[in-house]
Design an enzyme around this catalytic site. Structure first.
Site, PDB file in Angstrom:
ATOM      1  CG  HIS A  19       9.699 -17.689   8.660  1.00 45.09           C
ATOM      2  ND1 HIS A  19       9.364 -16.647   9.497  1.00 45.09           N
ATOM      3  CD2 HIS A  19       8.703 -17.756   7.743  1.00 45.09           C
ATOM      4  CE1 HIS A  19       8.212 -16.125   9.109  1.00 45.09           C
ATOM      5  NE2 HIS A  19       7.794 -16.775   8.046  1.00 45.09           N
TER       6      HIS A  19
ATOM      7  CD  GLU B 288       8.128 -19.389   4.202  1.00 44.54           C
ATOM      8  OE1 GLU B 288       7.031 -18.897   3.849  1.00 44.54           O
ATOM      9  OE2 GLU B 288       9.074 -18.697   4.627  1.00 44.54           O
TER      10      GLU B 288
ATOM     11  CG  ASP C 103       7.006 -15.572   1.676  1.00 41.81           C
ATOM     12  OD1 ASP C 103       5.985 -16.127   2.097  1.00 41.81           O
ATOM     13  OD2 ASP C 103       7.996 -15.323   2.393  1.00 41.81           O
TER      14      ASP C 103
ATOM     15  CG  HIS D  25       6.129 -11.957   3.764  1.00 45.42           C
ATOM     16  ND1 HIS D  25       5.281 -10.980   4.262  1.00 45.42           N
ATOM     17  CD2 HIS D  25       5.649 -13.149   4.206  1.00 45.42           C
ATOM     18  CE1 HIS D  25       4.331 -11.556   4.963  1.00 45.42           C
ATOM     19  NE2 HIS D  25       4.518 -12.861   4.943  1.00 45.42           N
TER      20      HIS D  25
ATOM     21  CD  GLU E 123       2.889 -17.654   2.377  1.00 43.96           C
ATOM     22  OE1 GLU E 123       1.938 -16.844   2.502  1.00 43.96           O
ATOM     23  OE2 GLU E 123       3.796 -17.761   3.222  1.00 43.96           O
TER      24      GLU E 123
END
Length: 227
Positions: free
Chosen positions: A8, A35, A37, A50, A100
């Site tokens: 994450h 992962e 962002d 993020h 993301e």
């Protein structure tokens, strides 16, 4: 069936989130997928952070969309790390990535990079926003997509199918066996987030999820042996 462990924002439990340092640590820890962002700077650079604002994770203040790449690069993102560009991460680590996107504009910028560098096989694209998932799918042939949801009902399965997502990434605090069974019956994979304790790991394994997103590298090691 293999169980995926997804780092994450790298491994944000032990390194500054969404930094090259965190991504390298995640790869060294053997995470199956990393992962991250994506946001667009004022001058259109695809940067990794993020929040829409820089306040929480850097020593600066303000919205990413109001700052140029040069301005963002001046910020300390933790332990001397700089705000990275998406393409820097592509070059620095070799692991599969889950990117993301926050909106359709970021989807279009990501699509340009994915097409230019032929990344459909390496980069999976996720979003909380159905329209962003549909947008990236229309722009990048063969892209694998993930619909993320925090507050949801069993209708989330139909939402995923409607936008062509192959995977659901679901908040484990609301996850039920009914949702898992419906998703699997529809041919969807399910990733649980965020899995940071052994009890949470036992839960996602008992529900027979396909993977877990975690902040900590230890979850990857113990996840291989937790039933």
């Amino acid at each position: 069936m293999s169980f995926l462990t997804i780092g994450h924002r790298g491994v944000m439990g032990v390194e500054p989130e969404n930094t090259l340092r965190s991504f390298v640590r995640a790869e060294q820890a053997g995470m199956d997928v990393i992962e991250l962002d994506l946001h667009l700077s004022k001058d259109g650079a695809l940067v990794i952070m993020h929040d829409a604002e820089v306040d929480r994770t850097t020593d600066g203040k303000g919205k990413i969309a109001d700052m140029t790449l040069a301005e963002l690069r001046e910020l300390d993102a933790g332990r001397g790390e700089r705000v990275p560009l998406f393409e820097e991460v592509l070059d620095r680590v070799k692991s599969p990535l889950q990117a993301e996107i926050k909106d359709a504009a970021a989807a279009r910028a990501l699509a340009e990079v994915m097409l230019r560098r032929d990344l459909a096989g390496r980069v999976e694209v996720s979003s909380f926003h159905d329209e962003a998932v549909a947008e990236i799918a229309s722009l990048v042939p063969g892209v694998r997509t993930v619909l993320i949801a925090s507050r949801y009902g069993t209708d989330v399965v139909d939402r995923a199918k409607a936008v062509g997502a192959a995977t659901l990434a679901l908040n484990i605090r609301r996850l039920t066996l009914e949702t898992v069974e419906q998703a699997h019956a529809a041919g969807l994979k399910i990733i649980g987030w965020v899995v940071n304790t052994q009890d949470q790991l036992r839960l996602v394994r008992a529900l027979e999820l396909d993977g877990a997103t975690t902040d900590y590298p230890e979850i990857r090691r113990t996840g291989r042996f937790t039933a």
